[in-house]
Design an enzyme around this catalytic site. Structure first.
Site, PDB file in Angstrom:
ATOM      1  N   CYS A 168      44.542  40.265  42.226  1.00  0.00           N
ATOM      2  CA  CYS A 168      44.779  39.797  40.596  1.00  0.00           C
ATOM      3  C   CYS A 168      46.291  40.600  40.446  1.00  0.00           C
ATOM      4  CB  CYS A 168      43.986  40.402  39.850  1.00  0.00           C
ATOM      5  SG  CYS A 168      42.346  39.450  39.935  1.00  0.00           S
ATOM      6  N   GLU A 319      44.067  51.103  31.476  1.00  0.00           N
ATOM      7  CA  GLU A 319      45.690  50.496  31.311  1.00  0.00           C
ATOM      8  C   GLU A 319      45.891  51.252  29.927  1.00  0.00           C
ATOM      9  OE1 GLU A 319      45.625  46.464  30.669  1.00  0.00           O
ATOM     10  OE2 GLU A 319      47.786  46.391  31.692  1.00  0.00           O
ATOM     11  N   LYS A 340      45.603  37.035  28.070  1.00  0.00           N
ATOM     12  CA  LYS A 340      44.471  36.504  28.488  1.00  0.00           C
ATOM     13  C   LYS A 340      43.598  36.440  27.519  1.00  0.00           C
ATOM     14  CE  LYS A 340      45.024  38.962  33.095  1.00  0.00           C
ATOM     15  NZ  LYS A 340      46.047  39.752  32.755  1.00  0.00           N
ATOM     16  N   HIS A 345      42.029  34.644  32.483  1.00  0.00           N
ATOM     17  CA  HIS A 345      42.412  35.471  33.572  1.00  0.00           C
ATOM     18  C   HIS A 345      42.569  34.532  34.947  1.00  0.00           C
ATOM     19  CE1 HIS A 345      43.233  38.314  36.453  1.00  0.00           C
ATOM     20  NE2 HIS A 345      42.284  39.147  36.410  1.00  0.00           N
ATOM     21  N   PHE A 404      41.553  43.770  42.193  1.00  0.00           N
ATOM     22  CA  PHE A 404      40.408  44.101  43.266  1.00  0.00           C
ATOM     23  C   PHE A 404      41.003  44.563  44.466  1.00  0.00           C
ATOM     24  CE2 PHE A 404      36.275  41.505  41.865  1.00  0.00           C
ATOM     25  CZ  PHE A 404      36.517  42.377  40.674  1.00  0.00           C
TER      26      PHE A 404
END
Lengths: 424, 422
Positions: A168, A319, A340, A345, A404
């Protein structure tokens, strides 16, 4: 040091399939998430997604391209056509040996791989699949380098050509790769960006068992809720963006419109877990500080943060912590948003779409909002620009991504210092 | 306030930082473990045979370079094996070998100065096939939790990073068969920017029924039934290639870091690299070697090495007549008529996609170490237009500088120049 300017932007996204429609969508706060229409999602845990109503012919693809290209490749070519035109580049006259292609994608040709698998395996019946039923471009789907090959072919780019597949963060990393090619003198023009079209049964199914996606199936429009207390996972999206990068001096010499430059790019791994994040955000913080340090950027300089903001419990917390540890008090003062919330996403594609949003925010002086933000979460206590866009001069924008595999990326786009008005 | 500095480093290029190779780990069809593979390679021993992973009798292509006797459990714990595809198992095994070879224990080292940058073309395809089969044969709830982390192309880099605590800039590059070289050069890009130690290279495991079906659609696979007649690049009887699995993991290290810690060996330095794109056709092989020649010249120029200094070329060796002629033409164009020795040890393994660039690099480094050029097998009569000084039997030679070519489907051309330490 050679610098990279952004001179062209092209976007294919849910809610509007070109740059201007995309900008309109994300600044209006309108959400493009809906019940999945591409297939019958009955039986899936998450049944919602942000789908793009994309017409490849209208976007300028020819019949053969439409026939042989997987949807994610079509998106990239469409965004590329728009970006190259926006940059005012005549690809016939540039030095094409110095023109590179660097594109991200996390899952590549999954859609065609799955579509053909259903046929060659006769609906998942045969393990020893019947090769006679394979379509002639099936290998193109297996290897995601097809994305770079096709874009290079479309624009005649004969320089370095590569696909970056870091899950991602592929979108930020695809542009970052192009930036490094320019820095190192390996290319003068780079068609950079990313594309992803993951709204297919296998991609949806693989996020179900790990509960990464939202199950707010009866309220799709409000399902993607980054930083909101009641968020319950991300909403799958699809999309592509291309940024034309050019060596800054040559871009200036040809009189190109310069949206901004890449002032810093960095990535780190968290070396922790394939899907888990440590709550302290240390590694993302390192990427942010590295990017800031490259560009000589202070926390006060940052006018906008485009967050990864996927809407999973752990991501938004992680984050937020990363911003606080790197920006200190300033983290509370900078408007942050996650687009998003509106366009979902799109895995490896979204990072590039978010960089496009940053380039447009700088160009147009508007910070897009985070839609669906209603209830504060004590662990996410920053200014997420709830629901409404804000007018604001943006000279410096930071964007972050997390994926990931533990990938953490940060990129800073900035109006070149010589074009910034002092004292604003 | 002031400009903050990261705890680790600021990633700006520094010309003083050079990239050398200090460790190798190999999993290949003709040998697992670097020395076992290298001995077989020098001896001209092929690992190509009939496919045994599954019953391939119904397919036109029935031969492959399979890694026999590779047991993931010899290297990694069961818990991790079930979460990953065979391609990742091989990479984890090769990483362990490469770290041992480099005598480097990542434990306790600065995590941000260690990176993982691999290449992949076919990802965790067999794992993916199983889960798509579960989905369509049984239903969505039968798709396992590990599909999301095993199938995608970043799985190997992510798992290595986690296993060894490597937090530096990590990457995954895809250029089909050219990616292995790009991963090495991208490691160098990152070493120039502050990383000290990179686990790089590539493995592949594309010998499953669905992946093979995908590969057959390129019309570039050999349908020969005998190993000797199947993959014969540059030969008049060339009829396509044989796919294979495995590859090499290569430790790329900053030169001063390697000498400072007393690395047991420096196999060579990554001196130069060039990569170009044909942008010719979506499927047809280019009959023209111009862009490949340009990639080789870029590599030589960046290395500041003249063509005359190159002691051997490790060819891409497509096995497809048009592509073989294009490569032969490009090599003659760059190296002239002096007859630079050309070899293709991948004739003993089949084409490993991204794994090939990494494995050929390992072969080139060991050729320099041992002063011996490994052979190209199955080449008896060069095709028209393919006359080069082929190495068809292992030969002793003084090998100080080599150039390795790799190409990828879709028009990717790459070349890397390696030099033996003085």
């Amino acid at each position: 040091m050679r610098r990279s300017a952004v001179t062209g932007v092209g976007v294919v996204a849910p809610g509007g399939v070109n740059r201007e429609q995309f900008w309109e969508t994300i600044t209006s706060g309108r959400t493009a998430t809906r019940k999945i229409t591409f297939f019958d999602p009955e039986g899936f845990r998450s049944q919602i997604a942000a789908e793009a109503d994309f017409d490849p012919k209208a976007a300028g693809l020819d019949d053969q391209e439409v026939n042989r290209m997987d949807r994610y490749v079509q998106f990239a070519v469409a965004a590329g056509i728009e970006a190259v035109k926006d940059a005012g580049l005549d690809v016939e006259s540039v030095d094409r040996e110095r023109m590179a292609v660097t594109l991200g994608s996390a899952v590549g040709g999954t859609m065609v791989l799955e579509r053909d698998y259903v046929v060659v395996s006769n609906h998942g019946e045969k393990w020893l699949v019947d090769h006679e039923y394979a379509s002639p471009f099936l290998f193109h789907a297996l290897v995601p380098s097809t994305l770079a090959a096709e874009v290079a072919l479309r624009f005649g780019a004969q320089g370095p050509s590569v696909v970056v597949s870091t899950g991602c963060t592929s979108g930020i990393d695809g542009i970052g790769y192009g930036h490094q090619l320019i820095q190192d003198g390996e290319a003068d023009i780079v068609i950079s960006g990313a594309s992803e079209t993951g709204i297919s049964p296998i991609s949806m199914a693989c996020f179900d068992p790990i509960k990464a996606t939202s199950r707010r199936n009866d309220d799709a429009a409000h399902a993607s809720r980054p930083f909101d207390r009641d968020r319950d996972g991300f909403v799958m999206g699809e999309g592509a963006a291309i940024l034309v990068l050019e060596e800054l001096e040559s871009a200036r010499e040809r009189g190109a419109h310069i949206y901004c430059e890449v002032a810093g790019y960095a990535n780190r791994g968290n070396a922790y877990h394939m899907t888990g994040l440590r709550p302290d955000g240390a590694e993302m913080g390192e990427a942010i500080l590295d990017a800031m340090s490259q560009g000589g950027i202070e926390p006060e300089d940052i006018d906008y943060i485009n967050a990864h903001g996927s809407g999973t419990k752990q991501n938004d917390r992680h984050e937020t912590a990363a911003y606080k540890r790197t920006l200190g008090d300033q983290a509370y003062k900078i408007p942050i948003s996650s687009i998003k919330s509106m366009i979902g996403h799109s895995l490896g594609g979204i990072g590039a779409v978010e960089m496009a949003a940053c380039a447009l925010a700088i160009d147009r002086g508007v910070v897009p909002p985070t839609a669906n933000w209603e209830n504060p979460d004590p662990e996410c206590d920053l200014d997420y620009t709830p629901n409404e866009a804000r007018r604001r001069q943006v000279d410096v924008a930071l964007s972050t991504g997390s994926g990931f595999g533990g990938f953490q990326s940060a990129m800073i786009l900035a109006r070149p210092a010589e074009l910034q008005e002092m004292g604003t | 306030m002031s400009v903050p500095t990261p705890e680790s480093f600021t990633s700006l290029p520094n010309d003083d930082r050079r990239a050398v190779i200090t460790g190798l780990g190999v999993v290949a069809p003709n040998g697992t473990g670097t020395e076992a593979w290298w001995e077989a390679t020098r001896a001209g021993k092929s690992g190509i045979g009939r496919i045994t992973h599954f019953d391939a009798s119904q397919y036109p292509t029935q031969l492959a370079g399979e890694v026999d006797g590779f047991e993931a459990t010899d290297y990694i714990e069961q818990r991790l094996i079930v979460q990953t595809d065979r391609w990742t198992h091989m990479a984890l095994a090769a990483t362990q070998m490469a770290l041992e070879d480099a005598k480097y224990d990542p434990e306790g080292k600065d995590p941000y100065r260690m990176s993982v940058i691999t290449a992949s073309a076919s990802g965790g395809n067999e794992f993916g096939q199983k889960e798509i089969q579960n989905l369509w044969g049984k239903g969505p709830i039968f798709v396992g939790a590990y599909q999301s982390i095993a199938w995608f192309y970043a799985a190997t880099t992510g798992q290595i990073s986690i296993r060894y605590g490597m937090k530096g800039p990590c990457g995954v590059v895809v250029q089909e068969g050219a990616g292995g070289l790009e991963a090495l050069w991208h490691s160098r890009r990152n070493i120039r920017r502050g990383v000290d130690f990179v686990v790089s290279g590539a493995t592949e495991a594309p010998i499953g029924p669905y992946a093979l079906t995908c590969q057959m659609t390129t019309d570039r696979l050999s349908t020969a039934r005998e190993a000797k007649s199947a993959y014969r690049p540059f030969d008049a009887a060339a009829n396509g290639y044989v796919p294979g699995e495995g590859g090499a993991i290569i430790i790329v290290e900053e030169a001063g870091h390697a000498s400072g810690r007393g690395a047991p060996q420096v196999y060579g330095e990554i001196l130069g690299y060039g990569t170009t794109s044909d942008a010719y056709h979506a499927k047809k092989p280019t009959p023209n070697g111009g862009q490949l020649a340009r990639a080789m010249r870029l590599a030589l120029d960046r290395a500041d090495v003249s063509a005359d200094e190159v002691d051997a070329v490790f060819a891409d060796a497509a096995g497809v007549p048009d592509l073989d002629r294009a490569e032969a033409e490009a090599i003659r164009d760059v190296f002239g008529g002096r007859g630079v020795p050309v070899t293709a040890p991948k004739t003993m393994t089949g084409r490993l996609y991204a794994g090939s660039g990494a494995l050929d690099t390992a072969a080139a480094l060991l050729a320099m170490r041992d002063g011996v050029l490994p052979p190209t097998v199955n080449l008896s009569r060069p095709a028209k237009g393919c006359n080069l000084n082929f190495v068809t039997e292992a030969q002793d030679a003084s090998v100080n500088t080599v150039l390795v070519n790799a190409r990828g489907f879709g028009g990717f051309n790459s070349a890397i120049v390696l030099r033996r330490p003085a």
